[in-house]
Design a protein around this motif. Structure first.
Motif, short mmCIF file in Angstrom:
data_model
loop_
_atom_site.label_atom_id
_atom_site.label_comp_id
_atom_site.label_asym_id
_atom_site.label_seq_id
_atom_site.Cartn_x
_atom_site.Cartn_y
_atom_site.Cartn_z
N THR A 1 -9.19 -3.45 -3.84
CA THR A 1 -10.26 -1.45 -4.43
C THR A 1 -10.81 -1.97 -5.21
OG1 THR A 1 -8.52 -0.75 -2.49
CG2 THR A 1 -9.95 0.63 -4.27
N ASN B 1 -9.18 -4.22 2.36
CA ASN B 1 -8.14 -5.02 0.96
C ASN B 1 -6.77 -5.30 1.41
OD1 ASN B 1 -9.02 -2.75 -0.83
ND2 ASN B 1 -8.47 -1.79 0.36
N THR C 1 -10.37 4.35 -8.59
CA THR C 1 -10.48 3.17 -8.44
C THR C 1 -11.52 2.46 -8.10
OG1 THR C 1 -8.09 3.03 -7.70
CG2 THR C 1 -8.91 1.13 -7.23
N GLN D 1 -8.02 7.66 -6.31
CA GLN D 1 -9.04 6.69 -5.35
C GLN D 1 -10.89 6.90 -6.50
OE1 GLN D 1 -9.01 8.67 -1.89
NE2 GLN D 1 -6.71 8.62 -1.96
N ARG E 1 1.01 -1.24 0.49
CA ARG E 1 0.23 -0.55 -0.11
C ARG E 1 1.01 1.27 -0.33
NH1 ARG E 1 -4.60 0.23 4.55
NH2 ARG E 1 -3.11 1.87 5.49
N ASN F 1 -0.14 8.63 -6.53
CA ASN F 1 -1.02 9.32 -5.44
C ASN F 1 -0.90 10.90 -5.79
OD1 ASN F 1 -2.45 11.53 -3.19
ND2 ASN F 1 -3.25 9.47 -3.15
N ASN G 1 -10.63 2.00 -1.27
CA ASN G 1 -9.09 2.12 -0.97
C ASN G 1 -9.50 2.35 0.31
OD1 ASN G 1 -10.72 5.18 -0.71
ND2 ASN G 1 -8.69 4.94 -0.07
#
Length: 617
Positions: free
Chosen positions: A387, A349, A579, A576, A31, A531, A344
């Protein structure tokens, strides 16, 4: 010379650390918050970040502001502010262009005043319901909705973490942060152009995936409803349901147990199975064979002969008191079958059903899992959730909402919109408005104003304290806090100057706006693989060095980074929001760039002239 060598060695080490960090982000095996913390600790051990400043990022104003905005966003949801809007959206009708205009337009507006992922999460179930009620392929709605949430975040300081980061970075250099609406002229122009493009042209570039709006079609649940009988010789005879699951080593959901015409929901049956009990289960062919081989449960046979059918028909005509004992349909009242998408920030997860103890701890049965729009064929116990996975879950109607919230799953269907109490709704809006005014008139810094608003919301009960803590996206907070010192190391080691000088030398004979285009494209590409907050953190020092090299104003360079860091339209992993719609929309990795690339070009073409006009060089 020795000092230059030390500086060169430090910048080289920073580049190595950042290169490995970016590889870790792209690889996705761990992650992103774990990758960021690793980069921070390695930087400390290499002497790139002072040990006493290693965890200073956790108290950074940008991190505090992001956490406070997340809490306030959840408060809007609980108070009913967004549900008022969503109820109106559901009345839009069956015209696709109107659906797109209202849905995307609404998420653009909401994303400007709350976290953009939160805004998407609130409208995603609304979009799914619209798709089902009007037989629209949800793939035509969900990607535009996700991209709209990114565009809306550009319009205000609190709309997206990159804006908060860029504002704070400007304050560290000039002593003055960007204000609440400093981003609005550029953000509104870009959001309006993006909305127009998506509604008029862009949606045609999204794939039309039929059938994804239907739970039954996605999971084919009708083929998996079976009734099994406990016989005298069954190994299941004398076992409890938890013991039965242990014997099977498989989380096969028992929807109900029927005994002497009394029906008990599986989650509330705590007794011992007896001969003659009938179990209603969700199972496929492999699971049926497992049930028969391991615990001796076999499917109840339907009438096979014409005589048996005639006897059954005759019995149907008898008075109730004269009817022979017969198998009645199982009543599943009190149970709910619902779709949910793994967020997420979900605790699910990379964990399995057994690790989560879904049934024992949350009262939920996992019926099926869909990934990339198709049902996974592997055994449920072997699936590690990701996710964007769409889950088909069964549980108590009274408890399923709380369980999904705790797990970090977003319900996609049957979300009953409820208006908040008028008093809480008005108070929630009032608290937020006061915080905005305090920021506008420079009465309080953004971090203090937003934190105060979040605290007051918790104190007066707009949002329960437990929900407030759950609203804070831990991985994002850790990512920001860990990468802030690493980003500063890029600047203090001279690494940012090296990159900026390289860009300056390449663009020495070109106008400055060519270098700005290069800065935009570089940041945008970076935000599509890491990110967006990390992209802003890494590119802000480079933008500052570039502005210093050209000896022009810092502001247009920072604005370029703020806008381009939020243009993660090319991949499902860049943001996110992207996703979250991957599974429900049935998209593949390569679907995103088809709409995302032209939309990125639209943003670039609109943003640059407006930035030059509002923030001249």
């Amino acid at each position: 010379m020795a000092i230059e060598s030390i500086g060169l060695a430090a910048s080289t080490l920073v580049f190595i650390v950042l290169g490995l960090t970016l590889m870790g982000f792209i690889w996705g095996r761990f992650r992103y918050d774990l990758v960021a913390v690793t980069a921070l600790l390695v930087s400390v051990m290499l002497g790139l970040v002072p040990a006493e400043a290693a965890f200073a990022g956790f108290g950074h104003p940008a991190v505090i502001t992001v956490a406070a905005v997340l809490v306030l966003s959840r408060g809007f949801e609980r108070s009913g502010v967004v549900d008022v809007i969503a109820n109106q959206v559901l009345k839009v009708g069956e015209r696709l262009l109107l659906q797109l205009l209202v849905l995307v337009g609404t998420v653009v507006v909401l994303s400007g005043i709350m976290n953009n992922v939160g805004a998407l999460a609130l409208l995603l179930p609304v979009a799914m319901r619209l798709a089902r009620e009007h037989n629209t392929a949800p793939s035509l709605l969900l990607m535009p909705l996700a991209f709209g949430s990114l565009l809306g975040g550009l319009t205000t300081l609190i709309g997206t973490p990159p804006n908060i980061i860029i504002s704070s970075y400007r304050g560290s250099i000039t002593g003055e942060n960007f204000g609440m609406f400093s981003f609005s002229p550029v953000g509104i122009a870009v959001a309006a152009a993006g909305l127009a493009f998506i509604v008029l042209i862009g949606w045609r570039l999204t794939p039309k995936r039929s059938g994804q709006a239907s739970t039954a079609e996605m999971f084919d649940t009708a083929n998996y409803l079976v009734e099994l009988k406990v016989t005298e010789d069954s190994k299941a005879n004398g076992l409890t349901l938890p013991q039965l699951r242990d014997e099977l080593e498989e989380a096969i959901p028992v929807l109900a147990v029927v005994r002497d015409d009394n029906r008990r929901a599986g989650y509330s049956f705590h007794g011992i199975l007896q001969e003659g009990d009938i179990l209603l289960l969700e199972a496929g062919p492999d699971e049926l064979k497992l049930l028969e081989d391991k615990v001796g449960l076999s499917a109840i046979a339907e009438p096979e002969s014409e005589q048996e059918t005639q006897e059954s028909d005759t019995a149907d005509n008898l008075p109730a008191e004269e009817k022979p004992d017969e198998r009645l349909p199982v009543d599943t009242e009190g149970l709910q079958l619902i779709e949910a998408v793994v967020r997420n920030d979900s605790m699910m997860n990379n964990r399995s059903v057994k690790q989560l103890r879904l049934n024992q701890q949350f009262g939920l049965h996992l019926v099926a899992v869909a990934r990339d729009g198709s049902r996974l064929k592997q055994r449920l116990r072997d699936i590690r959730f990701q996710t964007g996975d769409v889950l088909l879950l069964q549980g108590s109607e009274k408890e399923i909402s709380d369980s999904l919230s705790t797990l970090g799953c977003l319900p996609l269907a049957n979300r009953e919109l409820q208006l908040g109490k008028p008093r809480k709704l008005a108070i929630s809006i009032g608290i937020f408005a006061l915080a905005i005014m305090a920021m506008m008139f420079d009465l309080l810094p953004a971090a203090v104003a937003m934190s105060t608003a979040a605290l007051v919301s918790l104190l007066i009960g707009v949002l329960p304290l437990r929900d407030g803590y759950q609203a804070i996206d831990g991985p994002v907070i850790v990512l920001l806090a860990a990468m802030l010192p690493v980003g500063e190391a890029l600047e203090t080691s001279g690494g940012a100057d090296i990159i900026a000088n390289a860009l300056l030398s390449l663009g020495a004979e070109w106008p400055i706006f060519i270098s700005l285009i290069g800065l935009f494209i570089l940041t945008m590409l970076l935000s599509n693989v890491v990110n967006n907050a990390a992209a802003a953190l890494l590119m802000a020092p480079i933008a500052a060095s570039l502005a210093q090299g050209f000896k022009v104003s810092l502001d247009p360079f920072l604005m370029i980074v703020a806008v381009s860091a939020s243009c993660a339209f090319l991949t499902p992993i860049g943001h996110q929001s992207n996703t979250l719609v991957l599974g429900p929309g049935g998209y593949s990795f390569g679907d995103y760039w088809k709409l995302g690339l032209p939309l990125s070009i639209v943003v670039l073409v609109v943003a640059l002239p407006v930035i030059f006009w509002v923030w001249p060089l």
